[in-house]
Scaffold this active site. Structure first.
Site, mmCIF file in Angstrom:
data_model
loop_
_atom_site.group_PDB
_atom_site.id
_atom_site.type_symbol
_atom_site.label_atom_id
_atom_site.label_comp_id
_atom_site.label_asym_id
_atom_site.label_seq_id
_atom_site.Cartn_x
_atom_site.Cartn_y
_atom_site.Cartn_z
ATOM 1 N N SER A 249 0.852 -1.314 -0.039
ATOM 2 C CA SER A 249 -0.194 -0.082 -0.023
ATOM 3 C C SER A 249 1.023 1.328 -0.064
ATOM 4 O O SER A 249 2.118 1.326 0.546
ATOM 5 C CB SER A 249 -0.944 0.044 1.237
ATOM 6 O OG SER A 249 -0.084 0.588 2.088
ATOM 7 N N LYS A 250 0.309 2.379 -0.523
ATOM 8 C CA LYS A 250 0.972 3.536 -0.627
ATOM 9 C C LYS A 250 1.338 4.182 0.752
ATOM 10 O O LYS A 250 2.221 4.743 0.909
ATOM 11 C CB LYS A 250 0.460 4.552 -1.597
ATOM 12 C CG LYS A 250 -0.808 5.062 -1.377
ATOM 13 C CD LYS A 250 -1.370 5.782 -2.537
ATOM 14 C CE LYS A 250 -2.819 5.932 -2.643
ATOM 15 N NZ LYS A 250 -3.192 6.904 -3.823
ATOM 16 N N ARG A 251 0.343 3.742 1.510
ATOM 17 C CA ARG A 251 0.489 4.419 2.949
ATOM 18 C C ARG A 251 1.625 3.756 3.607
ATOM 19 O O ARG A 251 2.481 4.530 4.376
ATOM 20 C CB ARG A 251 -0.650 4.248 3.667
ATOM 21 C CG ARG A 251 -1.741 5.311 3.628
ATOM 22 C CD ARG A 251 -3.325 5.176 4.124
ATOM 23 N NE ARG A 251 -3.997 5.244 3.256
ATOM 24 C CZ ARG A 251 -5.437 5.432 3.564
ATOM 25 N NH1 ARG A 251 -5.766 4.443 4.460
ATOM 26 N NH2 ARG A 251 -6.327 5.646 2.442
#
Ligand code: GLU
Length: 478
Positions: A249-251
């Site tokens: 995930s980009k987070r």
């Protein structure tokens, strides 16, 4: 059958991460496979999460990777505007229509009242309080400027079901769905509302997105039904995992397309690999260009189970693309990395390409593989020692002066003539090939391992530099 229209609807919240690009790619491939259109829509209604510059990253990444849209904010089209913040009036108009149809209602509850509805876990289910307001009360509130939101009116009972092309029959009990906000008090729509209005108005036939939307789709269907609109076909995509338990995930800062390009992966290989993250081709061929993917892609090949992002495999694929390049292509695509070695104008790029292509998987390996061309100097005599080759410093002391002599005698200095001269020398000295080749290679590169053997390296360096380096190394042994 109407023309296939798919869309990619990213929120501009930062990098275009690998999962996002995969969603875009599948939408693109399905549209192209069916002679349809692929649309880019920017979903920027969540102003709090907006990241400056990320819309441009989306445009650039899609162009650069070849996942190009037929309609979108910066290319136009007949269904615009393609940016949600520019469609505010449209959402207001449709929200009012939905209120008239009983699918939504005005809610004037204060944040204080809402907070009393939260349970001990902080979860809140709106109690439909404002659904009971009379028309007169609603008009009075609006006239007096009382802030309001518009909420979806979810039936108290019953089940919402639909067929997802990947996950099959999906059912959600309405009692588990909250009367969510469709229009916020600032007049902006939420994603939950805007995606339905836009997908319908933009003529989207197939909605392709991540599984996080599987269970919210029944509430979207309620809106399609209330408006009397045809529901789109749904295709939800399996998550991409970093390992067995963590989602990519980009987070979590997992890499974006751009990061991999900067790391020296071949762009086509990134796209090719991403296509395989959740989809299996009918044939066993895994290396496929974008146009081959367009022909081969089919929804039946999409897997239900999560796929694990395997960087080693992507690297391997990148290497396959490099091997298949012509020298010209290689030099063009590897330009940024070749320049790090300051070899331009000094060496034959064609030969450098020949040397590197079979030996690297990503371009960032280049500087380390060819820095011996520019860096040469003292090195440890230990480098002459190689057990299997049966060489050591004593062998080097015999080989190097002789090698210098035979190489100095060459008029033509190329792979073949160097090879023949050294093989001749092997015979004269009664040694093994490896003893001569290893010692000379070390002497002219000052490295234990190099891209390419002695012939390739000597040819690249040229006669003069080869002899200079041999002189230097012979001296070093004295
Ligand atoms: N803006 C949503 C997202 O980025 C789009 C989801 C969808 O494709 O409907 O997740």
């Amino acid at each position: 059958m109407s023309k296939v229209r798919t869309r990619f609807a990213p929120s501009p919240t930062g990098y275009l991460h690998i999962g996002g690009l995969r969603t875009a790619l599948y939408g693109y491939l399905y549209a192209k496979n069916n002679g349809g259109d692929f649309i880019l829509r920017i979903e920027d209604t969540d102003t709090a999460r907006y990241v400056d510059g990320s819309v441009q990253i989306i445009y650039d990444t899609m162009r650069d990777s070849g996942v190009m849209y037929d309609e979108g904010p910066d290319v136009g089209g007949n269904y615009g505007p393609y940016v949600q913040s520019e469609r505010k009036d449209i959402y207001t108009e449709y929200a009012k229509k939905l209120v008239d149809k009983g699918g939504a209602y005005y809610c004037f509850c204060t944040p204080e009242r809402i907070s009393t509805l939260k349970d001990s876990d902080g979860n809140m289910k709106y109690d439909k309080h404002c659904l009971n307001l009379s028309q007169a009360e609603i008009e009075e509130n609006i006239k007096n400027g009382v802030p309001y939101v518009i909420r979806q009116n979810i039936p108290k009972e019953g089940t919402g079901s639909y067929h997802d092309l990947v996950y099959g029959e999906i059912s959600v009990d309405y009692k588990d769905i909250e009367d969510g906000i469709l229009i916020k008090s600032d007049g902006m729509p939420t994603y939950n509302f805007a995606n339905v209005i836009d997908d319908h108005l933009m003529g989207i036939t197939h909605v392709i997105r991540g599984t996080e939307y599987l269970s919210s789709t029944p509430k979207y269907n309620l809106m399609y039904d209330a408006f009397g609109w045809e529901r789109p076909t749904y295709i939800h995509l399996p998550p991409i995992m970093k390992d067995a338990t963590h989602k990519l995930s980009k987070r979590n800062g997992d890499a974006s397309y751009e990061d991999f390009v900067n790391k020296g992966y071949v762009k086509e290989a990134i796209v090719n690999y991403i296509a395989l993250l959740g989809w299996s081709p009918k044939s066993n061929v895994e290396k496929m260009s974008l146009s081959e993917l367009e022909k081969a892609f089919s929804l039946e090949g999409i897997n239900k189970s999560p796929s694990i992002f395997d960087e080693t495999k992507m690297k391997w694929l990148s290497g396959e693309y490099i091997k298949a390049m012509t020298n010209e292509e290689f030099v063009e695509k590897a330009d940024v990395f070749l320049r790090q070695s300051k070899i331009y104008g000094k060496y034959d790029l064609n030969k450098i390409a020949e040397l590197l292509k079979p030996r690297i998987e990503i371009f960032s390996e280049i500087p380390d593989k060819i820095n011996f061309l520019e860096e040469f100097g003292e090195f440890s005599p230990e480098l002459y020692y190689h057990k299997k080759m049966k060489t050591d410093v004593e062998i080097a002391k015999i080989v190097l002066p002789k090698a210098r002599e035979v190489l100095a005698n060459l008029d033509e200095f190329n792979f073949q003539t160097i090879h023949d001269a050294l093989i001749d020398l092997v015979a004269k000295l009664g040694m093994k090939n490896g003893q001569v080749f290893w010692c000379v290679r070390v002497a002219i590169s000052a490295k234990e391992s190099t891209a390419g053997g002695v012939m390739e390296i000597a040819e690249l360096l040229g006669k003069e530099e080869t002899l200079n380096r041999l002189d230097f190394s012979i001296n070093l042994l004295k």
